[in-house]
Enzyme design. Structure first.
Site, mmCIF file in Angstrom:
data_model
loop_
_atom_site.group_PDB
_atom_site.id
_atom_site.type_symbol
_atom_site.label_atom_id
_atom_site.label_comp_id
_atom_site.label_asym_id
_atom_site.label_seq_id
_atom_site.Cartn_x
_atom_site.Cartn_y
_atom_site.Cartn_z
ATOM 1 N N ILE A 35 0.368 3.489 -3.991
ATOM 2 C CA ILE A 35 0.682 3.904 -2.630
ATOM 3 C C ILE A 35 2.127 4.350 -2.525
ATOM 4 O O ILE A 35 2.435 5.374 -1.892
ATOM 5 C CB ILE A 35 0.364 2.764 -1.639
ATOM 6 N N THR A 48 2.988 -2.216 4.742
ATOM 7 C CA THR A 48 1.553 -1.956 4.642
ATOM 8 C C THR A 48 0.974 -2.624 3.410
ATOM 9 O O THR A 48 -0.164 -2.353 3.034
ATOM 10 C CB THR A 48 1.280 -0.444 4.556
ATOM 11 N N ARG A 74 1.277 -6.535 1.800
ATOM 12 C CA ARG A 74 0.720 -7.827 2.170
ATOM 13 C C ARG A 74 1.769 -8.565 2.974
ATOM 14 O O ARG A 74 2.969 -8.504 2.669
ATOM 15 C CB ARG A 74 0.315 -8.649 0.935
ATOM 16 N N GLU A 103 -3.257 -13.159 8.976
ATOM 17 C CA GLU A 103 -3.844 -12.051 9.723
ATOM 18 C C GLU A 103 -5.088 -12.550 10.448
ATOM 19 O O GLU A 103 -5.993 -13.050 9.810
ATOM 20 C CB GLU A 103 -4.239 -10.908 8.794
ATOM 21 N N HIS A 106 -4.206 -4.129 10.223
ATOM 22 C CA HIS A 106 -4.594 -3.777 8.854
ATOM 23 C C HIS A 106 -5.479 -2.523 8.856
ATOM 24 O O HIS A 106 -6.526 -2.473 8.202
ATOM 25 C CB HIS A 106 -5.327 -4.943 8.188
ATOM 26 N N ALA A 127 -4.233 0.651 8.095
ATOM 27 C CA ALA A 127 -3.706 1.749 7.283
ATOM 28 C C ALA A 127 -4.680 2.148 6.180
ATOM 29 O O ALA A 127 -4.783 3.326 5.831
ATOM 30 C CB ALA A 127 -2.361 1.361 6.680
#
Length: 343
Positions: free
Chosen positions: A174, A252, A254, A282, A301, A303
């Protein structure tokens, strides 16, 4: 004596191992039809419990498992029930939740759609870099409250994306995609990754810096480090406190990679801003102060791949299965020796 021609290669037997909801979301009718053209596909529903009599009967004859969100661990007990299993193709990103040491010891080939899942995460990151640079979210909130035209000529010179400095923490799949998407824009891009050397940094078009310098210089710092035992709270209080006034931290990756208490203190004090697509836990508890902080954008979450983006995951998985059934190697293999560097 005439030797008869060899017969066609036997079609592999495949099964879906994931939650039924994940199967219906990611693998629509067209994908299932394409998969059935490549393999003898075990009847649905997908297996989300590998201990049931039905699951054990399916596993006994399976050569390939197509896994996804909700797949149980493929431990030694499961593998004993699947003596023919030779490959696992994952229709999502991380395989840490289900590919166990027993899989590697058995020599099972593993592929993942992490490269496909990296695309929307990088797009989300780019969007947030651009939006926060222009202070779009805060300005829109203030505009709704005032319902008047602002005096544009009094805009602070810190607003805007011209020569803004963006720091990328980790050249993961990423992180590399974000760097690629940043190229057409007028940014100075810094990178910290201990496994990237100066030559590779030059190829990426970034300035390689230490972690402390990344946080000290970045107008925006975007976190792309996988959560591993050594990366928990990697972004600690010292790094957060060193960030420029009004700098933006984007996470984005953890939630636990960042010291959330330190970040909460910094944003509540109004020193920095944050965009958090991940938190620890989360979701956050309903009374957590980050919910009420105007300096923070919290998203659930989202993304990663969602909606029509699931087709990209399915497409990559199907291409990997096609390569495997034809005897080619995976284009996106997961190697055991690289697992320590992956999410």
């Amino acid at each position: 004596m005439t030797v008869p021609p060899a017969g066609p290669r036997p079609r592999p037997r495949a099964a879906l191992a994931m939650s039924p909801d994940a199967a219906s979301a990611v693998l629509g009718p067209e994908s299932l039809s394409a998969l059935a053209d490549l393999c003898d596909l075990a009847p649905l529903p997908a297996l989300d419990d590998l201990t049931t009599p039905r699951a054990r009967a399916v596993l006994a004859g399976v050569d390939l498992l197509v896994t996804g969100w909700g797949c149980p661990p493929l431990d030694a007990d499961v593998l004993r029930a699947a003596p023919r299993l030779r490959a696992v193709v994952h229709t999502a990103g991380s395989v840490r939740g289900h590919v166990t040491d027993a899989c590697w010891e058995r020599g099972i080939e593993v592929s993942s759609a992490a490269a496909a899942n990296a695309v929307p995460v990088a797009e989300y990151t780019l969007a947030m870099i651009l939006l926060t640079g222009k202070r779009v979210l805060e300005t829109a909130r203030d505009h709704r409250a005032s319902r008047t035209a602002p005096d544009w000529l009094r805009t602070p010179r810190t607003v805007g994306n011209h020569h803004r400095t963006v720091g990328i923490l980790s050249a993961s799949l990423i992180g590399r995609r974000v760097i690629e998407l940043l190229r057409p824009h007028d940014f100075e891009v810094l990178l910290h990754d201990p496994y990237v050397d100066a030559g590779e940094a030059a190829e990426l078009g970034v300035e390689l810096v230490g972690r402390a310098e990344l946080f000290r210089r970045g107008d925006t710092v975007s976190v792309h480090t996988p959560l591993l035992p050594g990366t928990r709270h990697l972004v600690g209080r010292d790094l957060i406190d060193s960030m420029r006034p009004d700098a933006v931290l984007i996470n984005t990756a953890r939630g636990a990679v960042v010291d959330q208490d330190a970040l909460t203190d910094a944003v509540l004090a109004g020193r920095i801003r944050a965009v958090l697509d991940v938190t620890d836990p989360e979701p956050l508890p309903p009374d957590h102060p980050l919910w009420r902080c105007d300096n923070v954008l919290l998203t659930p979450h989202l993304a990663g791949s969602q909606g029509n983006e699931w087709r990209r995951l399915a497409g990559l998985a199907l291409s990997e299965i096609a390569r495997w059934t034809s005897g080619e190697g995976f284009r996106h293999p997961v190697r055991r020796e690289r697992l320590a560097f992956l999410a």
